[in-house]
Write a protein that holds these residues in place. Structure first.
Motif, mmCIF file in Angstrom:
data_model
loop_
_atom_site.group_PDB
_atom_site.id
_atom_site.type_symbol
_atom_site.label_atom_id
_atom_site.label_comp_id
_atom_site.label_asym_id
_atom_site.label_seq_id
_atom_site.Cartn_x
_atom_site.Cartn_y
_atom_site.Cartn_z
ATOM 1 N N UNK A 25 0.819 -1.169 0.000
ATOM 2 C CA UNK A 25 0.000 0.000 0.000
ATOM 3 C C UNK A 25 0.877 1.252 0.000
ATOM 4 N N UNK A 26 1.994 1.208 0.709
ATOM 5 C CA UNK A 26 2.891 2.363 0.733
ATOM 6 C C UNK A 26 3.427 2.665 -0.672
ATOM 7 N N UNK A 27 3.799 1.632 -1.393
ATOM 8 C CA UNK A 27 4.283 1.842 -2.760
ATOM 9 C C UNK A 27 3.165 2.383 -3.643
ATOM 10 N N UNK A 28 1.978 1.879 -3.481
ATOM 11 C CA UNK A 28 0.810 2.370 -4.226
ATOM 12 C C UNK A 28 0.616 3.862 -3.970
ATOM 13 N N UNK A 29 0.672 4.273 -2.710
ATOM 14 C CA UNK A 29 0.525 5.692 -2.374
ATOM 15 C C UNK A 29 1.649 6.522 -2.983
ATOM 16 N N UNK A 30 2.874 6.009 -2.908
ATOM 17 C CA UNK A 30 4.031 6.723 -3.462
ATOM 18 C C UNK A 30 3.883 6.907 -4.967
ATOM 19 N N UNK A 31 3.523 5.832 -5.666
ATOM 20 C CA UNK A 31 3.388 5.919 -7.118
ATOM 21 C C UNK A 31 2.287 6.887 -7.535
ATOM 22 N N UNK A 32 1.201 6.961 -6.741
ATOM 23 C CA UNK A 32 0.129 7.914 -7.053
ATOM 24 C C UNK A 32 0.626 9.353 -6.996
ATOM 25 N N UNK A 33 1.609 9.626 -6.139
ATOM 26 C CA UNK A 33 2.131 10.989 -6.034
ATOM 27 C C UNK A 33 3.194 11.293 -7.085
ATOM 28 N N UNK A 34 3.813 10.282 -7.648
ATOM 29 C CA UNK A 34 4.931 10.485 -8.571
ATOM 30 C C UNK A 34 4.595 10.310 -10.043
ATOM 31 N N UNK A 35 3.563 9.549 -10.350
ATOM 32 C CA UNK A 35 3.230 9.269 -11.745
ATOM 33 C C UNK A 35 1.874 9.902 -12.061
ATOM 34 N N UNK A 36 1.870 10.883 -12.963
ATOM 35 C CA UNK A 36 0.579 11.439 -13.359
ATOM 36 C C UNK A 36 -0.127 10.366 -14.185
ATOM 37 N N UNK A 37 -1.414 10.297 -14.068
ATOM 38 C CA UNK A 37 -2.212 9.255 -14.713
ATOM 39 C C UNK A 37 -1.837 7.858 -14.212
ATOM 40 N N UNK A 70 -8.602 -3.783 -5.640
ATOM 41 C CA UNK A 70 -9.631 -3.569 -4.621
ATOM 42 C C UNK A 70 -9.062 -3.736 -3.216
ATOM 43 N N UNK A 71 -8.210 -4.735 -3.022
ATOM 44 C CA UNK A 71 -7.620 -4.952 -1.702
ATOM 45 C C UNK A 71 -6.741 -3.772 -1.297
ATOM 46 N N UNK A 72 -5.902 -3.306 -2.203
ATOM 47 C CA UNK A 72 -5.021 -2.174 -1.909
ATOM 48 C C UNK A 72 -5.838 -0.924 -1.614
ATOM 49 N N UNK A 105 -1.957 4.291 -12.872
ATOM 50 C CA UNK A 105 -2.941 3.217 -12.975
ATOM 51 C C UNK A 105 -2.357 1.974 -12.310
ATOM 52 N N UNK A 106 -3.032 1.477 -11.286
ATOM 53 C CA UNK A 106 -2.537 0.319 -10.532
ATOM 54 C C UNK A 106 -2.234 -0.851 -11.458
ATOM 55 N N UNK A 107 -3.155 -1.168 -12.343
ATOM 56 C CA UNK A 107 -2.985 -2.335 -13.209
ATOM 57 C C UNK A 107 -1.762 -2.206 -14.120
ATOM 58 N N UNK A 108 -1.433 -1.003 -14.518
ATOM 59 C CA UNK A 108 -0.298 -0.791 -15.421
ATOM 60 C C UNK A 108 1.014 -0.611 -14.671
ATOM 61 N N UNK A 109 1.005 0.111 -13.549
ATOM 62 C CA UNK A 109 2.248 0.521 -12.910
ATOM 63 C C UNK A 109 2.680 -0.303 -11.698
ATOM 64 N N UNK A 148 -6.601 2.504 6.467
ATOM 65 C CA UNK A 148 -5.526 3.246 7.115
ATOM 66 C C UNK A 148 -5.858 4.736 7.185
ATOM 67 N N UNK A 149 -6.524 5.245 6.162
ATOM 68 C CA UNK A 149 -6.893 6.664 6.127
ATOM 69 C C UNK A 149 -8.070 6.993 7.032
ATOM 70 N N UNK A 150 -8.727 5.979 7.567
ATOM 71 C CA UNK A 150 -9.878 6.194 8.432
ATOM 72 C C UNK A 150 -11.184 6.329 7.679
ATOM 73 N N UNK A 151 -11.169 6.073 6.381
ATOM 74 C CA UNK A 151 -12.380 6.182 5.570
ATOM 75 C C UNK A 151 -13.221 4.914 5.620
#
Length: 82
Positions: free
Chosen positions: A1-13, A47-49, A15-19, A56-59
């Motif tokens: 999940x940490x890597x997912x969050x990091x990639x969302x901030x570094x890669x515009x557009x 979906x799991x991520x 996409x989990x399935x691609x990146x 973790x975000x409390x949502x």
């Protein structure tokens, strides 16, 4: 999940399935030549991520996650207690 969050901030557009390729765990004492022993890899579902990120975000609370049919198998596979 940490890597997912990091990639969302570094890669515009982003996409989990691609990146997101997955994760590897190397247990150095268990690795044997010409064998897969000591090496574990997994690629959690998007979906799991996203559910873990929301938790973790409390949502999302653990009760909602526990009752989700779509994540029950993934939670057990990844060793999560909910």
């Amino acid at each position: 999940m940490a890597l997912h969050r990091f990639l969302k901030t570094r890669i515009c557009d982003y996409d989990y399935e691609q990146h997101f390729g997955g994760v590897y765990y190397l247990f150095l004492r268990g690795i044997e030549p010409n064998s897969d022993a000591g090496i574990f890899n997994a690629r959690p579902t998007k979906a799991m991520i996203e559910n873990l990120d929301a938790l973790i975000s409390g949502e999302l609370n653990a009760i909602e996650t526990e009752n989700s049919d779509t994540n029950e198998g993934n939670n057990q596979q990844m060793g999560l207690g909910f």
